[in-house]
Design an enzyme around this catalytic site. Structure first.
Site, mmCIF file in Angstrom:
data_model
loop_
_atom_site.group_PDB
_atom_site.id
_atom_site.type_symbol
_atom_site.label_atom_id
_atom_site.label_comp_id
_atom_site.label_asym_id
_atom_site.label_seq_id
_atom_site.Cartn_x
_atom_site.Cartn_y
_atom_site.Cartn_z
ATOM 1 N N ASN A 176 -49.689 49.843 15.148
ATOM 2 C CA ASN A 176 -48.837 49.509 14.015
ATOM 3 C C ASN A 176 -47.425 50.037 14.209
ATOM 4 O O ASN A 176 -46.858 50.646 13.300
ATOM 5 C CB ASN A 176 -49.418 50.117 12.753
ATOM 6 C CG ASN A 176 -49.492 49.117 11.638
ATOM 7 O OD1 ASN A 176 -48.581 48.304 11.466
ATOM 8 N ND2 ASN A 176 -50.552 49.167 10.877
ATOM 9 N N ARG A 231 -51.164 59.014 12.803
ATOM 10 C CA ARG A 231 -51.520 59.198 14.215
ATOM 11 C C ARG A 231 -51.613 60.662 14.598
ATOM 12 O O ARG A 231 -52.231 61.024 15.597
ATOM 13 C CB ARG A 231 -50.512 58.493 15.100
ATOM 14 C CG ARG A 231 -50.387 57.017 14.791
ATOM 15 C CD ARG A 231 -49.122 56.410 15.333
ATOM 16 N NE ARG A 231 -48.813 55.129 14.716
ATOM 17 C CZ ARG A 231 -48.117 54.988 13.608
ATOM 18 N NH1 ARG A 231 -47.632 56.056 12.996
ATOM 19 N NH2 ARG A 231 -47.904 53.800 13.093
ATOM 20 N N LYS A 295 -58.182 47.721 21.830
ATOM 21 C CA LYS A 295 -56.873 47.434 22.424
ATOM 22 C C LYS A 295 -56.307 48.651 23.130
ATOM 23 O O LYS A 295 -55.837 48.555 24.267
ATOM 24 C CB LYS A 295 -55.928 46.921 21.339
ATOM 25 C CG LYS A 295 -54.617 46.394 21.862
ATOM 26 C CD LYS A 295 -53.561 47.469 21.860
ATOM 27 C CE LYS A 295 -52.245 46.916 22.404
ATOM 28 N NZ LYS A 295 -51.209 47.979 22.370
ATOM 29 N N PRO A 312 -55.600 43.916 27.521
ATOM 30 C CA PRO A 312 -55.452 44.332 26.121
ATOM 31 C C PRO A 312 -55.050 43.134 25.258
ATOM 32 O O PRO A 312 -54.074 42.460 25.555
ATOM 33 C CB PRO A 312 -54.306 45.361 26.157
ATOM 34 C CG PRO A 312 -54.128 45.713 27.608
ATOM 35 C CD PRO A 312 -54.575 44.512 28.375
ATOM 36 N N ASP A 314 -53.711 42.247 21.829
ATOM 37 C CA ASP A 314 -53.129 42.618 20.543
ATOM 38 C C ASP A 314 -52.768 41.330 19.808
ATOM 39 O O ASP A 314 -53.021 40.234 20.314
ATOM 40 C CB ASP A 314 -51.896 43.511 20.733
ATOM 41 C CG ASP A 314 -50.929 42.900 21.706
ATOM 42 O OD1 ASP A 314 -50.782 41.663 21.727
ATOM 43 O OD2 ASP A 314 -50.318 43.645 22.481
ATOM 44 N N HIS A 316 -50.115 39.915 19.470
ATOM 45 C CA HIS A 316 -49.169 39.138 20.258
ATOM 46 C C HIS A 316 -49.891 38.289 21.311
ATOM 47 O O HIS A 316 -49.658 37.084 21.440
ATOM 48 C CB HIS A 316 -48.201 40.107 20.930
ATOM 49 C CG HIS A 316 -46.894 39.471 21.255
ATOM 50 N ND1 HIS A 316 -45.722 40.174 21.308
ATOM 51 C CD2 HIS A 316 -46.581 38.203 21.549
ATOM 52 C CE1 HIS A 316 -44.750 39.365 21.618
ATOM 53 N NE2 HIS A 316 -45.238 38.170 21.773
ATOM 54 N N PHE A 363 -46.939 38.409 28.458
ATOM 55 C CA PHE A 363 -46.610 39.257 27.319
ATOM 56 C C PHE A 363 -45.111 39.549 27.282
ATOM 57 O O PHE A 363 -44.448 39.387 26.259
ATOM 58 C CB PHE A 363 -47.408 40.557 27.441
ATOM 59 C CG PHE A 363 -47.139 41.532 26.348
ATOM 60 C CD1 PHE A 363 -47.840 41.465 25.160
ATOM 61 C CD2 PHE A 363 -46.183 42.519 26.505
ATOM 62 C CE1 PHE A 363 -47.595 42.362 24.141
ATOM 63 C CE2 PHE A 363 -45.931 43.414 25.491
ATOM 64 C CZ PHE A 363 -46.628 43.342 24.302
#
Length: 455
Positions: A176, A231, A295, A312, A314, A316, A363
DNA sequence: TGTAACCCTCCGCG
DNA sequence: ACGCGGAGGGTTA
């Protein structure tokens, strides 16, 4: 040249300090931009340790080290960070990678041959220079027309071989979150908990803190004060868990073909659609840690443990899968565990053992940060032929939407494109011309898609 | 299997 | 200009 700013004064100090012996001379390694482009590779969200040395001040981070904001010679962007206890500085031209370093304070300044060999080993390890990237690109291109199309402007992107612990913490921070803030967090961890390895201009450069440095009972509250948010707890808990395991537990999850720094390579298992045995195991073990989901686990597997087949997924990448690889057209609109595995497996089948490397290229090609790169290319097209460029814009938007079905939004986007094309441009957009229409159209489209994904 | 809460920053809009 | 609301490269409960 730019006018004299505080930044450029600092640069000069740096340079004179260098001649005093703190920094070694530039040395060079023959390396083409197709094999490695540090400017792209270091900015595409893999590593959060390097600070960009741009000619303009716009990227500079106000809240951290002002020393980082020095001006550089525009055509030789320089990068530096602490790697394995060495402050390393890098730049590149089309034929060479240039490097120099500061020796740790306890050492003498004259770089010996073995010091140089050591630096080269660090560079080759960190930048994962063993695989032939040019060959890999053509391999991926031959199996995937979309890759071929996108990759043409994004050559030289490698997966870095980062320290596993550092990657783990960095990607816990990444949830995030955006690249700028992740970098700030990593910087804060280094400053507050890492060992100082070099001091230049009264500034200390810090290494990344080991797990044991983050197990104090006040770590969570401290990190919260430093702006880590939720986090903070994850990092503290994960540091405790890793510290409680055997020394080297994390590194033991590495791909034996691509081991941690200083460890000899051994053969790894056989490739399967879901990845090699060792990769599956590493992925699973990482999931036990706090703040680590699929992820983050894949990011660490790929960039910290050397498992090239790790992809990974995500939001996106999920969008790329939907837009360019016909995913989620009907039933599965959400990215859940099942679709996650489906996407990752699809890319592994398509690209093979280094699927994660190929994934990183696509990516990056879609990253907002690199929109200027695409725009610059399109600008050339525009200059050659205006009409052609206009058609391209429309085609692109329409094609992307055709995969997604709905009609209203189809119309909606077209309206938006026209809006920007006509009226709004002169006032609200302070940038340039058609390239911005293109990126704006893409941005609009992206926002729409992600909104829909949420439902 | 799906969904809200978690921290903070940035961006677009009023 | 200045504040507000929403979104953002994810994980947990």
């Amino acid at each position: 040249m730019e006018t004299a700013t505080p930044q450029s004064r600092i640069t000069i100090s740096w340079v004179s300090k260098m001649s005093a012996g703190a920094l070694s001379e530039w040395r060079k390694l023959p390396l083409s931009l197709g094999e490695l482009c540090i400017n792209t590779t270091l900015r595409c969200g893999q590593s959060f340790r390097f600070v960009a040395q741009f000619s303009g001040p716009e990227i500079a981070d106000q809240t951290t080290d002002p020393f980082f904001r020095w001006q550089n010679i525009p055509e030789s962007q320089e990068w530096r960070c602490v790697l394995y206890g060495h402050l390393l500085s890098l730049k590149q031209d089309s034929n060479f990678l240039y490097y120099r370093s500061v020796q740790p304070p306890s050492h003498t300044f004259t770089p010996t041959t073995s010091d140089n060999d050591h630096l080269i080993r660090i560079i080759k390890h960190y930048f994962n220079l063993t695989p032939n990237l040019t060959e890999l690109y053509s391999q991926w291109s031959s199996q995937d027309p979309n890759f071929k199309k996108k990759a043409a402007q994004f050559t030289g992107i490698r997966i870095l071989r980062q320290d596993a612990w550092e990657a783990l913490v960095s990607f816990i921070c990444s949830s995030n979150n955006n690249i700028a803030r992740i970098s700030q967090m990593v910087e804060k961890l280094c400053i507050h908990y890492g060992k100082s390895v070099a001091t230049i201009e009264g500034r200390a450069y810090h290494d990344f803190p080991p797990p044991s440095a983050l197990t104090g009972t006040d770590v969570e509250s401290n990190l919260r004060k430093l702006g880590f948010g939720y986090r903070a707890k994850y990092i503290y808990q994960t540091a405790v868990m890793v510290s409680n395991r055997d020394q080297g537990w994390l590194d033991s999850l590495s791909n034996p073909e691509c081991p941690a720094f200083g460890v000899d390579p051994r053969p790894s298992g056989e490739m399967k659609p879901e990845g090699r045995e060792g990769y599956r195991e590493a992925h699973e073990k990482l999931l036990e840690l706090q703040g680590v989901g699929p992820k983050v686990s894949d990011c660490v597997s790929l960039m910290g443990l050397g498992w090239g087949e790790s992809v990974p997924v995500d939001t996106h990448v999920w969008q790329i899968a939907q837009r360019d690889y016909r995913f989620g057209k009907s039933s599965n609109k959400n990215l859940n565990k099942t679709t996650y595995d489906a996407v990752a497996n699809h890319f592994r089948k398509l690209w093979g053992k280094e699927a994660g490397w190929a994934h990183s290229v696509l990516f990056t090609a879609d990253l907002r940060t690199f929109a200027d790169k695409l725009a610059a290319t399109k600008k050339v097209n525009v200059k050659v032929k205006d009409e052609e460029a206009d058609i391209k814009v429309e085609t692109k938007v329409t094609t992307a939407l055709n995969l997604k079905v709905p009609k209203e939004e189809d119309i909606d986007v077209k309206v938006k494109v026209e809006d920007i094309d006509d009226a709004k441009k002169p006032i609200s957009r302070k940038r340039k011309e058609v390239e911005n229409i293109v990126s704006a159209a893409e941005a609009t489209q992206t926002r729409r898609m992600s909104k829909r994904l949420r439902r």
